[in-house]
Scaffold this active site. Sequence first.
Site, PDB file in Angstrom:
ATOM      1  CG  ASP A 131      10.690  33.169  52.313  1.00 41.25           C
ATOM      2  OD1 ASP A 131      10.667  34.323  51.882  1.00 41.25           O
ATOM      3  OD2 ASP A 131      10.543  32.879  53.507  1.00 41.25           O
ATOM      4  CG  ASP A 178      12.465  31.516  56.845  1.00 41.64           C
ATOM      5  OD1 ASP A 178      12.609  32.751  56.923  1.00 41.64           O
ATOM      6  OD2 ASP A 178      13.142  30.804  56.078  1.00 41.64           O
ATOM      7  CG  ASP A 181      10.132  36.591  56.790  1.00 40.68           C
ATOM      8  OD1 ASP A 181      10.435  37.562  56.076  1.00 40.68           O
ATOM      9  OD2 ASP A 181      10.707  35.495  56.730  1.00 40.68           O
TER      10      ASP A 181
END
Length: 1020
Positions: A456, A758, A762
């Site tokens: 990310d 997070d 996900d």
Amino acid sequence: MESYLNENFGDVKPKNSSDEALQRWRKLCWIVKNPKRRFRFTANLSKRSEAEAIRRSNQEKFRVAVLVSQAALQFINSLKLSSEYTLPEEVRKAGFEICPDELGSIVEGHDLKKLKIHGGTEGLTEKLSTSIASGISTSEDLLSVRKEIYGINQFTESPSRGFWLFVWEALQDTTLMILAACAFVSLIVGILMEGWPIGAHDGLGIVASILLVVFVTATSDYRQSLQFKDLDAEKKKIVVQVTRDKLRQKISIYDLLPGDVVHLGIGDQIPADGLFISGFSVLINESSLTGESEPVSVSVEHPFLLSGTKVQDGSCKMLVTTVGMRTQWGKLMATLSEGGDDETPLQVKLNGVATIIGKIGLFFAVITFAVLVQGLANQKRLDNSHWIWTADELMAMLEYFAVAVTIVVVAVPEGLPLAVTLSLAFAMKKMMNDKALVRNLAACETMGSATTICSDKTGTLTTNHMTVVKACICEQAKEVNGPDAAMKFASGIPESAVKLLLQSIFTNTGGEIVVGKGNKTEILGTPTETALLEFGLSLGGDFQEVRQASNVVKVEPFNSTKKRMGVVIELPERHFRAHCKGASEIVLDSCDKYINKDGEVVPLDEKSTSHLKNIIEEFASEALRTLCLAYFEIGDEFSLEAPIPSGGYTCIGIVGIKDPVRPGVKESVAICKSAGITVRMVTGDNLTTAKAIARECGILTDDGIAIEGPEFREKSDEELLKLIPKLQVMARSSPMDKHTLVRLLRTMFQEVVAVTGDGTNDAPALHEADIGLAMGISGTEVAKESADVIILDDNFSTIVTVAKWGRSVYINIQKFVQFQLTVNVVALIVNFLSACLTGNAPLTAVQLLWVNMIMDTLGALALATEPPQDDLMKRSPVGRKGNFISNVMWRNILGQSLYQLVIIWCLQTKGKTMFGLDGPDSDLTLNTLIFNIFVFCQVFNEISSREMEKIDVFKGILKNYVFVAVLTCTVVFQVIIIELLGTFADTTPLNLGQWLVSIILGFLGMPVAAALKMIPVGSH
């Protein structure tokens, strides 16, 4: 060997292995000396079956409860309800009006009738002496009373194992039991023949050796268990937001009590059984408790919230009613905690290696025993004394049997799979200090093979400390960094636009501004929400005043699929307005009007759209995250069942949020590249922002490809085959795009993939990846539960540290296996050939037990706990297809074994001549020399094994205190065995020259090892 291991022990994966695969490899391991110890760190499949049965029972129980409650709901209001419930006296005296059993039955039974009898959620709030607005009191006395009546929010766990239990388990070793029996017989026969104490020496020697092995083994295992206990405690550190004494605060879920008011959002795990108080669009995933995958909607009409389930969508406040072992989740977790973790692929593979070598060792032991007995029988035939057996001959038979059993002790490398656990425990403890919490043992070793990291952007590559630094409102784009700049900006735009902007910021938010301890203003929420709320305050806004001027009637929380958040508010005079914020391009596309510089709402023409898109591009090129805020006038009527409008909005403006790149990220990305690990950025942000950040981090190169999620989705498999190797950035991606990329990298390109996440969405990608890395600060509980490693500081540099430790674990185990297999080969062949050719075994049972401890427990401690070297990240990763026992290892094992065998064979055949040994003690002295040289060969081979390919094996040796301590203890104890314990160990003191020869011949193994490392072999 590798093909056999892959065929028979390769079914077990780093994660999500089937019970059948876990069961299958156990059946193949039929040569096991101590099952309790060997399989201590493997999953308890019977307990898992028990937990699954509880889940199925829960599913049926809750299904029936829901059906009953739905039927009851149809006539419940028409009945005059009465209760036969009697309040226990101790509950009344404590100041409460409902007992824990009654509370538990309401939520667990989904009992609307009982809930109605007790006055609904409001009635229970009063009976629990709490308040929805204030929560429970934090007075220690009152909390103690509440705990005493209702219990604590903890489930029953298996009691910690004490040291003596590990001693008992170490004694369960079958071969040690047989040796103990031999020792007992030896004691009896010896004392009868030679009297006390001379006749007891042989038996006591074996007993002392067994006890030493047992205590060293138990101490090592006990230390490991303490390390795992510390790690388990870290895994359980989960905090939740509650209201207590009118203050919003964070507490551990284990401190929750009935009466607490808990604030829940997307991705949170419900920490106790409770009742819905208020909230929006709440969907609960109950699969962890019931196995049912379909989410359940929770509202005032259906208010039951069950511990262990997860918030899939929406947010709410909950009244805690039942905690700990009174909940179904508590009972399930108590069972699951005994199920243990899955064994890792490396543990399983090494169990396979131990099984193969064990079979070979058993064969050699039987042959050795047969040859020794045959030699004795031949002697008796020559003496013509077939049927007359003296006590000496019986003792010789017993000694032969003890030697054969001890060969099995040495040959079955029980320590191989346990060395993995030791190394993993050591690495996990060290990684905790480096801000990485390992949840899944296998992740440690798998991370060492990682070839790709999909990361990310927000919070991982960047700091996640966000501030609004630029804004474009009413066609004015200016810097707004800091209160003074923001106030100046606000004074330059119409008041009506400022009011709309503040209303949008303060009502359309998942955050909150509260007064914390010490009357300090505190902003709660995600970093993005916090940045916007700070911006609102710096514009002169009053959060409470704006919130009280309207009533939020519907909320669609932000999620990474829609990339927007919306609310509907009710204004005075029953007028409804919708506010929307989210990804700039997406929200702007839903607008057809905007506010001009005079504060008027005008149509959004092509010129204005182009201007706003240029602003977005300009902000993004400066690596700013951009958000668009918009509103929609609904009118006088709005149904809660109706969706929030998706188009026709009026654009209020664009804000640019600065999220600086973390220090050290660029260097960490460079380390990954030198280690053969490709770093890809997968983000929901604008493509221009993503590219700017990726270039700053060193991820995006000139020949790399950056693409948006929607475009990626449209590609065919043939196009993806060409695209993915060069893909470095994916922007505006959805969680499913991330999942697809991870899946294709693993299946199409055979990459070992680590992925960060997070959010709740996900979870599929974290689950699909070889290693799922969840963020400890910004990550939701759902993401953390799906992950294998939690990055506690959300820092990309920590991910690189995890990769380094993963490689260290893998290589340390290889070093230990190389060392142990060398000892195995030499000990087996020496005793076997000697028995065949001379009729005697030069290494006795006591000596072999000592050698076993050097190579097993002490060897594992020394080699499996080597800290990682920086040059580990200059090698290519092993990848998915690498052989564990590599050609390099075979070269070192065979070369070193050959050297040791030549030395020992020369000593056996020419030793007496070389050392001028004669007289009655010459055989004993020669055997002592052989034993001493053999041990010193292992001591120096242990040093050589610190590096499998490098010649310099002394680098950093003094920093590894465990290694130095193990070597020192080995040498000191060897001197004691030779010089002081000869009576028990069948040795005799050596002179200085013989000691020097022993050390020199052992040391010469190091130049031999160095020469071997110069012989080129393929890496696999």
